[in-house]
Design a protein around this motif. Structure first.
Motif, PDB file in Angstrom:
ATOM      1  N   MET B   1       0.854  -1.199   0.000  1.00  0.00           N
ATOM      2  CA  MET B   1       0.000   0.000   0.000  1.00  0.00           C
ATOM      3  C   MET B   1       0.882   1.238   0.000  1.00  0.00           C
ATOM      4  N   GLY B   2       0.638   2.172  -0.907  1.00  0.00           N
ATOM      5  CA  GLY B   2       1.477   3.361  -1.007  1.00  0.00           C
ATOM      6  C   GLY B   2       1.244   4.301   0.161  1.00  0.00           C
ATOM      7  N   GLU B   3       2.283   4.979   0.539  1.00  0.00           N
ATOM      8  CA  GLU B   3       2.152   5.962   1.616  1.00  0.00           C
ATOM      9  C   GLU B   3       1.587   7.243   1.044  1.00  0.00           C
ATOM     10  N   LYS B   4       0.855   7.980   1.866  1.00  0.00           N
ATOM     11  CA  LYS B   4       0.313   9.242   1.367  1.00  0.00           C
ATOM     12  C   LYS B   4       1.453  10.217   1.141  1.00  0.00           C
ATOM     13  N   PRO B   5       1.290  11.116   0.127  1.00  0.00           N
ATOM     14  CA  PRO B   5       2.319  12.140  -0.089  1.00  0.00           C
ATOM     15  C   PRO B   5       2.471  12.987   1.172  1.00  0.00           C
TER      16      PRO B   5
END
Lengths: 128, 158
Positions: B1-5
């Motif tokens: 899961m990508g981290e939020k900017p």
């Protein structure tokens, strides 16, 4: 009579131009964005001139009318202008809806361009 | 899961902090403004920390609760963060109303690292959204709160 502060003149001028173009021919909004621009439209982000214009021109309505209820403008610490607009819009034969939009304008080569643009419809889950 | 900017992390953290303070003890909001800050509240402008804190502390309600419907965050060209919040609020016994608020957050003295300090310069505008007519009424001006906030309740639009 005192003239309005310059950021109000710039902001109001931009806002009028933006919605006029949006309502008549939104392909012409291309002049206002650059590759450094960001648009968030109803929570979805678009980065850069191409992606932004693609989103705007592919919005699913033929005719649209904006009516501005109120607008506020402020100078920012880095000599930009922040503008916040609230109003109503009507797309095709849909019912009138409220919207909010916030812009950040930056002077680049003596032109004011939109570096940041956020748009949301005024829709809530009604609740206390 | 990508981290939020990072700008979303900072922006949403700020937003949570801001409304939490606002709803519990808004006199404490002074910490997040500096003398370069501007506030536009319902069309009226306030410049500098003292004027802003005075305005916020003297708003004419005892209790207030904000509920955030949506928030958006973007990085700006000058390494600031622009945040836009749409939500509802309820002050004292008034009916629920919609509101719209935008912030610009600026990093001063490496304050990103210390969220609890929130030493941010804030340019902020704030507006109430009044009653949304259910019928097709063109160019109907939405009611705006001025000195009081007893407006007609906000009707949901389907």
């Amino acid at each position: 009579m005192a003239s309005k502060p310059v950021w109000e003149q710039i902001g109001a001028g931009f806002v009028q131009h933006y919605y006029q173009q949006f309502d008549s021919d939104r392909t012409k909004l291309a002049d206002l964005y650059t590759d450094a621009s960001c648009l968030t439209w109803e929570g979805v982000g678009f980065q850069g001139h191409k992606a932004i214009m693609e989103k705007i021109t592919s919005l699913p309505f033929q005719s649209i009318q904006h009516s501005i209820t109120a607008q506020d403008h402020q100078p920012t610490p880095d000599s930009c202008v922040m503008s916040m607009v609230m109003g109503q819009l009507k797309a095709d034969t849909d019912q009138v809806m409220g919207f909010q939009q916030t812009f950040l304008l930056k002077n680049v080569d003596n032109k004011w361009i939109c570096t940041n643009d956020m748009f949301r419809l005024a829709l809530h889950n009604f609740g206390a | 899961m990508g981290e939020k900017p990072i700008w979303e992390q900072i922006g949403s953290s700020f937003v949570q902090h801001y409304y939490q303070l606002f709803d519990t003890d808004r006199t404490q909001l002074g910490a997040i403004y500096i003398d370069a800050s501007c506030l536009t509240w319902e069309g009226q402008q306030f410049q500098g920390k003292a004027a802003i804190v005075e305005k916020l502390s003297t708003l004419p309600f005892l209790k207030i609760a904000h509920s955030i419907t949506a928030q958006d965050h973007q990085p700006t060209p000058d390494s600031c963060i622009m945040s836009m919040v749409v939500g509802q609020l309820k002050a004292d016994e008034d009916p629920v109303m919609g509101f719209h608020q935008s912030f610009i957050l600026k990093n001063i003295n490496d304050a990103w690292r210390n969220y609890t300090g929130f030493q941010m310069s804030i340019t902020e505008t704030y507006r109430h959204i009044g009653y949304m007519p259910p019928t097709e009424l063109r160019c109907v001006p939405l009611l705006r709160a001025r000195r009081t906030i007893s407006l007609v309740p906000y009707a949901s639009v389907s």
